[in-house]
Scaffold this motif. Structure first.
Motif, PDB file in Angstrom:
ATOM      1  N   GLY A 105       0.795  -1.224   0.000  1.00  0.00           N
ATOM      2  CA  GLY A 105       0.000   0.000   0.000  1.00  0.00           C
ATOM      3  C   GLY A 105       0.825   1.271   0.000  1.00  0.00           C
ATOM      4  O   GLY A 105       0.286   2.365  -0.062  1.00  0.00           O
ATOM      5  N   TRP A 107       2.162   3.334  -1.947  1.00  0.00           N
ATOM      6  CA  TRP A 107       2.140   3.554  -3.396  1.00  0.00           C
ATOM      7  C   TRP A 107       3.163   4.577  -3.864  1.00  0.00           C
ATOM      8  O   TRP A 107       3.480   4.636  -5.054  1.00  0.00           O
TER       9      TRP A 107
ATOM     10  N   TRP B 100      -2.588   2.349   2.810  1.00  0.00           N
ATOM     11  CA  TRP B 100      -2.288   3.311   1.750  1.00  0.00           C
ATOM     12  C   TRP B 100      -1.436   4.411   2.347  1.00  0.00           C
ATOM     13  O   TRP B 100      -1.800   4.990   3.369  1.00  0.00           O
ATOM     14  N   SER B 102       0.963   7.805   1.112  1.00  0.00           N
ATOM     15  CA  SER B 102       1.458   8.609  -0.011  1.00  0.00           C
ATOM     16  C   SER B 102       2.791   9.272   0.304  1.00  0.00           C
ATOM     17  O   SER B 102       3.547   9.612  -0.598  1.00  0.00           O
TER      18      SER B 102
END
Lengths: 176, 180
Positions: A105, A107, B100, B102
């Protein structure tokens, strides 16, 4: 898919699962090692090498597999190695762990993957120039450390295992 | 801390098991592919670049000496990396560590929450890293893990260079700003 593809895929699934279970697919773990705060990637890597070294040596010495040494090319290893080190610290992932990190995850590792594809394309362009310069400096050929030193491979295994266990003791004592 | 209860032996156990996988893989590739093949990752990025370039400039790829040397095709190592993705995904889903993200927390602490800034650094880092990996004929997998397992002289030389320069670069990136 051929046998070659299946073998690669199955081995890769195990490789990815163990990288993930070892908790090394994290930017924090990679930089943690370089900042000497968290030695997880060394615990993982040295454990893999100690175990792998014993089996590989046994199989290779009995002629069941062959060695696939890379050339001891000083220009390639010193210059290329240093360039790799700079990129590794900035990207925060090495090539294999970047792929695994995306699967966890994280990313943002996709940016590193895109960069690596671009880097590979650039390398293909400069390869002829490198061949006649950096790569042509001093090449000792594809050689193992034991034969280079003229000692038994098992001495190398024993010393490497000893140093690794010493490092493990130190890591746990210091809590890094 | 995301995992305060992660047992101390986790990286050792996972690493030791990877050692067994590497041994089995060396044996299996010799047995079924006729050539001992060791774990590695970075050559796959050359092939990926070759595939992408082929869609735009096929003649250029065909004429390039490096693409000719490494051969632009989906082979064992390419599938190995596909497998790494699948294996890591399975592990992350099963132990619920999939998240997730970033911007990495450590990066954010030092450089702020900008995705663009992090992305640009990772992109540039990736470019530099791959040029170095191809020059050294292998990354931390092929030259590091596999090189040391076979006791290649090259692995013992290049791994300290990888890590030493990585350490210096990381120290520069994360050095404390001295207050005036």
């Amino acid at each position: 898919m051929s046998t070659e593809h299946w073998l690669g895929l199955i081995t890769g699934v195990l490789f990815g699962l163990l990288l993930q279970q070892g908790r090394i697919l994290r930017y924090e773990k990679q930089l943690g090692a370089m900042l000497l705060r968290d030695m997880t990637i060394f615990k993982f890597m040295l454990s893999a090498v100690v175990v792998g070294m014993i089996g590989i040596t046994l199989l290779a010495q009995t002629g069941q597999i062959s060695y696939g040494h890379k050339a001891l090319n000083l220009g390639a290893l010193l210059v290329g190695g240093a360039i790799f080190g700079v990129g590794w610290a900035i990207a925060g992932f090495c090539p294999g762990t970047a792929v695994g990190a995306v699967a966890e995850g994280r990313w943002h590792a996709l940016f590193a993957i895109l960069g690596m594809v671009i880097g590979a394309a650039l390398f293909a362009e400069i390869y002829p120039t490198l061949q006649s310069t950096v790569l042509a400096w001093k090449d000792f050929g594809k050689v193992g450390l034991a034969e280079l030193l003229g000692i038994s491979p098992w001495v190398v295994v024993a010393v490497f295992a000893g140093v690794s266990f010493g490092a493990f003791y130190l890591f746990e004592k210091l809590g890094v | 801390m995301q995992e305060p209860n992660s047992p101390w032996w986790r990286p050792y156990a996972a690493g030791a098991l990877l050692g067994l996988v590497a041994i089995a893989s060396a044996w299996a590739t010799t047995r079924w592919l006729g050539k001992t093949t060791y774990l590695g990752a970075s050559t796959t990025f050359v092939r990926a670049a070759g595939f992408l370039e082929q869609t735009v400039v096929p003649d250029h790829v065909a004429q390039n000496a490096y693409f000719a040397k490494e051969k632009v095709r989906v082979e064992w190592q390419f599938m190995l990396l596909v497998g790494v993705f699948i294996g890591a995904l399975i592990g992350a889903v099963l132990d619920r560590s999939f998240r997730w993200e970033s911007v990495p927390p450590l990066w954010q602490e030092r450089f702020g929450p900008s995705v663009g800034k992090r992305g640009l650094a990772a992109l540039l880092g990736g470019i530099v890293m791959m040029i170095g990996a191809r020059m050294a004929d292998g990354c931390t997998s092929g030259n590091g893990l596999s090189g040391l397992m076979q006791m290649s002289a090259s692995g013992f030389l290049v791994l300290p260079v990888f890590f030493g320069v990585g350490l210096l670069t990381a120290m520069l990136l994360y050095r404390r700003r001295t207050s005036a």
